[in-house]
Design a protein around this motif. Structure first.
Motif, PDB file in Angstrom:
ATOM      1  N   ARG A  71       0.848  -1.186   0.000  1.00  0.00           N
ATOM      2  CA  ARG A  71       0.000   0.000   0.000  1.00  0.00           C
ATOM      3  C   ARG A  71       0.885   1.237   0.000  1.00  0.00           C
ATOM      4  N   VAL A  72       0.610   2.132  -0.934  1.00  0.00           N
ATOM      5  CA  VAL A  72       1.386   3.352  -1.055  1.00  0.00           C
ATOM      6  C   VAL A  72       0.780   4.439  -0.169  1.00  0.00           C
ATOM      7  N   GLU A  73      -0.519   4.661  -0.354  1.00  0.00           N
ATOM      8  CA  GLU A  73      -1.184   5.715   0.409  1.00  0.00           C
ATOM      9  C   GLU A  73      -2.687   5.593   0.244  1.00  0.00           C
ATOM     10  N   VAL A  82      -9.657   6.238  -1.247  1.00  0.00           N
ATOM     11  CA  VAL A  82      -8.973   5.594  -2.363  1.00  0.00           C
ATOM     12  C   VAL A  82      -7.580   5.200  -1.896  1.00  0.00           C
ATOM     13  N   THR A  83      -7.239   3.942  -2.127  1.00  0.00           N
ATOM     14  CA  THR A  83      -5.925   3.432  -1.763  1.00  0.00           C
ATOM     15  C   THR A  83      -5.151   3.091  -3.026  1.00  0.00           C
ATOM     16  N   ALA A  97       1.229  -5.614 -10.331  1.00  0.00           N
ATOM     17  CA  ALA A  97      -0.018  -5.010 -10.788  1.00  0.00           C
ATOM     18  C   ALA A  97      -0.255  -3.746  -9.975  1.00  0.00           C
ATOM     19  N   GLU A  98      -0.384  -2.633 -10.656  1.00  0.00           N
ATOM     20  CA  GLU A  98      -0.647  -1.358  -9.988  1.00  0.00           C
ATOM     21  C   GLU A  98      -2.135  -1.056 -10.072  1.00  0.00           C
ATOM     22  N   LEU A  99      -2.712  -0.642  -8.938  1.00  0.00           N
ATOM     23  CA  LEU A  99      -4.141  -0.363  -8.918  1.00  0.00           C
ATOM     24  C   LEU A  99      -4.505   0.632  -7.830  1.00  0.00           C
TER      25      LEU A  99
END
Length: 136
Positions: A71-73, A82-83, A97-99
């Motif tokens: 988890r980035v932010e 929104v994560t 996979a980026e989402l």
């Protein structure tokens, strides 16, 4: 819920699901909860009710070998958070996979989760790698 409360809620939901505490996670979902995966993905469709998140999790983890969810932010607005995250796979040759996952809230609970994938090809590739491994 305030934005800070929504962010804390999302963090807690990830922690609960990541450690297999599905009953506690289900208590944080509305009775009419729905997780929606986009058409064209291997796990496409809607997953309903308090067991919907679990049903989706089991399906996804059965299709691909995810070894980490980074988890980035998380950011929050009026009734949603929104994560930004990425999924890393067991096969190091696979691109992560980026989402983003959008969480909608009603009456202090989560009523919807909708993921948006930057490149769905990463999901298809991870599913194909797992399928090849099971076929051998």
């Amino acid at each position: 819920m305030t934005p800070d409360e929504m962010i804390a809620f999302v963090d807690e939901l990830y922690e609960l699901t990541g450690t297999g505490q599905w009953d506690a996670a289900a208590e944080r979902l509305t009775d009419d909860f729905v997780a929606i995966e986009a058409d064209g993905l291997p796990m496409e469709g809607s997953y309903h009710g308090k067991s919907g998140l679990y049903d989706l999790f089991v399906k996804v983890m059965g299709m691909m070998d995810v070894v980490a969810m980074d988890r980035v932010e998380t950011t929050a607005g009026r009734d949603h958070a929104v994560t930004i995250l990425s999924l890393r796979f067991a096969d190091p040759a696979l691109k992560p996979a980026e989402l983003c996952e959008v969480f909608r809230f009603r009456d202090g609970k989560c009523c919807q989760i909708k993921p948006y994938y930057f490149d769905p090809a990463t999901i298809h590739a991870a599913v194909a790698v797992k399928a090849r491994g099971q076929a051998q």
